[in-house]
Design an enzyme around this catalytic site. Structure first.
Site, PDB file in Angstrom:
ATOM      1  N   ASP A   1       7.136  12.236  -6.623  1.00 38.29           N
ATOM      2  CA  ASP A   1       8.068  11.406  -5.691  1.00 38.29           C
ATOM      3  C   ASP A   1       9.173  10.273  -7.146  1.00 38.29           C
ATOM      4  O   ASP A   1      10.293  10.567  -7.062  1.00 38.29           O
ATOM      5  CB  ASP A   1       7.477  10.687  -4.909  1.00 38.29           C
ATOM      6  CG  ASP A   1       6.563   9.844  -5.230  1.00 38.29           C
ATOM      7  OD1 ASP A   1       6.023   9.660  -6.344  1.00 38.29           O
ATOM      8  OD2 ASP A   1       6.018   9.302  -4.389  1.00 38.29           O
TER       9      ASP A   1
ATOM     10  N   GLU B   1       0.820   1.221 -11.308  1.00 40.32           N
ATOM     11  CA  GLU B   1       0.599   0.309 -10.746  1.00 40.32           C
ATOM     12  C   GLU B   1       1.411  -1.108 -11.022  1.00 40.32           C
ATOM     13  O   GLU B   1       1.620  -1.986  -9.702  1.00 40.32           O
ATOM     14  CB  GLU B   1      -0.339   0.547  -9.785  1.00 40.32           C
ATOM     15  CG  GLU B   1      -1.059   2.206  -9.605  1.00 40.32           C
ATOM     16  CD  GLU B   1      -0.663   2.074  -7.751  1.00 40.32           C
ATOM     17  OE1 GLU B   1       0.307   0.963  -7.505  1.00 40.32           O
ATOM     18  OE2 GLU B   1      -0.442   3.056  -7.748  1.00 40.32           O
TER      19      GLU B   1
ATOM     20  N   ARG C   1       4.318  -3.167  -8.809  1.00 41.29           N
ATOM     21  CA  ARG C   1       3.671  -4.084  -7.708  1.00 41.29           C
ATOM     22  C   ARG C   1       3.963  -5.590  -8.267  1.00 41.29           C
ATOM     23  O   ARG C   1       4.686  -5.996  -7.678  1.00 41.29           O
ATOM     24  CB  ARG C   1       2.669  -4.002  -7.521  1.00 41.29           C
ATOM     25  CG  ARG C   1       2.052  -2.605  -6.378  1.00 41.29           C
ATOM     26  CD  ARG C   1       0.811  -2.433  -5.849  1.00 41.29           C
ATOM     27  NE  ARG C   1       0.224  -0.753  -5.489  1.00 41.29           N
ATOM     28  CZ  ARG C   1      -0.217  -0.230  -4.909  1.00 41.29           C
ATOM     29  NH1 ARG C   1      -1.198  -1.301  -3.994  1.00 41.29           N
ATOM     30  NH2 ARG C   1      -0.599   0.538  -4.400  1.00 41.29           N
TER      31      ARG C   1
ATOM     32  N   GLU D   1       6.352   5.129   3.953  1.00 44.68           N
ATOM     33  CA  GLU D   1       8.055   6.115   3.390  1.00 44.68           C
ATOM     34  C   GLU D   1       8.741   6.587   5.044  1.00 44.68           C
ATOM     35  O   GLU D   1      10.361   6.883   4.417  1.00 44.68           O
ATOM     36  CB  GLU D   1       6.992   7.026   2.107  1.00 44.68           C
ATOM     37  CG  GLU D   1       6.981   7.135   1.569  1.00 44.68           C
ATOM     38  CD  GLU D   1       5.159   6.474   1.322  1.00 44.68           C
ATOM     39  OE1 GLU D   1       4.666   6.506   1.877  1.00 44.68           O
ATOM     40  OE2 GLU D   1       4.396   6.031   0.436  1.00 44.68           O
TER      41      GLU D   1
END
Ligand code: DMJ
Length: 525
Positions: free
Chosen positions: A291, A147, A151, A425
């Site tokens: 993913d 993360e 980000r 998404e």
């Protein structure tokens, strides 16, 4: 000709700079490394915010509406939560959470490039000022490596490449160094959690500083495919900007280990031991936990100006295995990607898996001959299925997961899967499919999402997720996720822009929609 700081040079160590970490300075007195920003800007094929040619009034009006939504989301965050990680729009306060190890301002860093691209100049300056004056990296807490990377590092890198403001580069590099201890494992595959405490000599007073470990909930101390496989893009740029190959070197063992390890039916399970380099469980998903690993394979190749053939081959082989074993068609004719648990299919698709329409289209664009059309069709079918998961709900927003069993098609069957947390998404795939096909339905579908967000997620002080997409009077979850500003609104905006705004010729989007430049190698100026 190679571009300045191109990956080949960094990896070959030809332009060794003052190291950013660890090693002692080189003895020869070369000029310290400096990334040539002006030269980089000249290497771009298109102006970053485009030329604004040939657009119709309706498209412009829709784009302006999305810009207004971004301003509303930002203004409320600024008013009620500036310096916290996210806005709680119902209670009008901030949320800190426990993903970022004491770092603050996730929404500021995630929003920077979207504000810039939308030409919200004043708001961009507010965000920049916060980064300059208040963004404190001297924190001590447990952070998700993934993360923080997607980000914060991604957001700072994109803000630097778009604006040339040094503060973004120096913060990205400083934070990048703090992540390096996570890679100290027998295989070089990082663990998922890192303590961001000081890593200089003073850290001796803090026994946990720089230590890393695996998520308590991940099987037997394993690392997660979508986490350790989602570092390449950002880490290569950290090397590019610092002249220090250490970041690129840290990110590469994962491909080596993954290439060597035996893959069941050619598929990549989600959990791997960073100690032995073997799979810990045989659960395969193109949604959560898997993913963005696949996404970063094709994007590594694109970002390398199509030089990283290893990543391309891994992507091609993985997609072939996915298509062979996981892609299914429902009785009603909807194409979906199932999950795989030790050979047994779970006929479920998560909202997260809906990014794959865009990814497959992006890869198809560069596949030769018939394969191009084949993968374009597959991408369009998956995107259409994800659109169905939206249209079959009462709110016209999609659930967290939808299923294809016992007569159900593209709808959630469990109460716990009915929520929508402002995820990007589906609109991400609309944006790629629009850019690559220009079929007007993608803009129509994106506009349906805008209207649904306005109707069901906009509250007095920002945007909120909802707990049930199948009721027209949903309860709000009181959270404006930072990725709503980084991704959802950015992809919607780009859907109504000309193709030269953040052109796919020049940029790859990291998995948090932060644009990182392609390392053009045929740049001659
Ligand atoms: C984002 O943080 C990124 O897109 C990530 O890859 C997956 N989850 C969220 C958005 O849903």
């Amino acid at each position: 000709h190679t571009a300045p700081g191109s990956r080949q040079q960094v990896q070959g160590g030809e332009r060794r700079a003052q190291p950013a970490t660890g090693a002692s300075p080189a003895r020869e007195t070369r000029a310290p490394f400096r990334f040539d920003y002006e030269r980089f800007r000249r290497s771009l094929r298109h102006p970053v915010r485009g030329r604004r040619a040939g657009e119709d009034p309706e498209t412009r009006a829709r784009r302006m509406k999305i810009k207004e939504m971004m301003k509303f989301a930002w203004d409320n965050y600024k008013q009620y939560a500036l310096g916290k990680n996210e806005l709680r729009p119902l209670t009008k306060n901030g949320h800190i959470g426990n993903m970022f190890g004491g770092l603050r301002g996730a929404t500021v860093v995630d929003a920077l490039d979207t504000l810039y691209i939308m030409e919200l100049e004043e708001e961009f300056q507010e965000a920049k000022t916060w980064v300059e004056k208040s963004f404190d990296l001297n924190v001590n807490g447990e952070a998700s490596l993934f993360e923080v990377n997607i980000r914060y590092i991604g957001g700072l890198l994109a803000a630097y490449y778009l604006t040339g403001e040094e503060v973004f580069k120096s913060k990205a590099l400083e934070l990048g160094e703090k992540l390096l201890p996570a890679f100290n494992t027998p295989t070089g595959i990082p663990r998922g959690v890192i303590n961001l405490g000081r890593q200089d000599t003073r850290s001796l007073f803090s026994p946990c500083s720089g230590m890393s470990w695996s998520w308590g909930w991940a099987s037997a101390g394993s690392s997660i495919l979508a986490e350790f496989g989602t570092l390449h893009l950002e880490f290569l740029h950290l090397s590019e900007l610092s002249g220090n190959p250490v970041f690129a070197e840290k990110a590469s063992p994962s491909h080596f280990v993954l290439n060597r390890v035996e893959k069941p039916q050619g598929l990549y399970p989600n959990f791997l031991s960073p100690v032995t380099g073997s799979w810990v469980q045989h659960h395969v998903s193109i949604g959560g936990l898997g993913d963005s690993f696949y996404e970063y394979l094709i994007k590594s190749w694109l970002m390398s100006d199509k030089k990283d053939s290893e990543a391309k081959k891994m992507y091609d082989d993985a997609l072939e295995a996915i298509e062979k074993h996981l892609v299914k068609k429902s009785a009603g004719g909807l194409t979906y990607i199932a999950e795989w648990r030790g050979g047994i299919l779970d006929h479920k698709m998560g909202h997260l898996a809906c990014f794959s329409g865009g990814m497959i289209a992006l890869g198809a664009e560069h596949a030769g001959g018939e394969r191009r059309q084949h993968y374009m069709d597959l991408a369009a079918e998956i995107t259409s299925t994800c659109h169905e998961s939206y249209t079959r709900s009462d709110t016209k927003l999609g659930p967290e997961a939808f299923r294809f069993d016992a007569g159900t098609e593209a709808m959630a069957t469990r109460l716990s899967e009915r929520y929508y947390i402002l995820r990007p998404e589906v609109v991400e795939s609309y944006m790629y499919l629009w850019r690559l096909t220009h079929h007007p339905k993608y803009r129509q579908w994106g506009w349906e999402v805008v209207k649904a967000l306005e109707k069901h997620c906009r509250v007095e002080a920002g945007f909120s997720g909802i707990r049930d997409v199948y009721t027209t009077t949903p309860t709000h979850d009181n959270m404006q996720q930072s990725f709503f500003l980084a991704e959802t609104l950015k992809y919607l905006y780009l859907l109504f822009c000309e193709d030269d705004v953040l052109s796919l010729d020049d940029w790859v989007f990291n998995t948090e929609a932060h644009p990182l430049p392609v390392n053009h190698t045929n740049f001659e100026h």
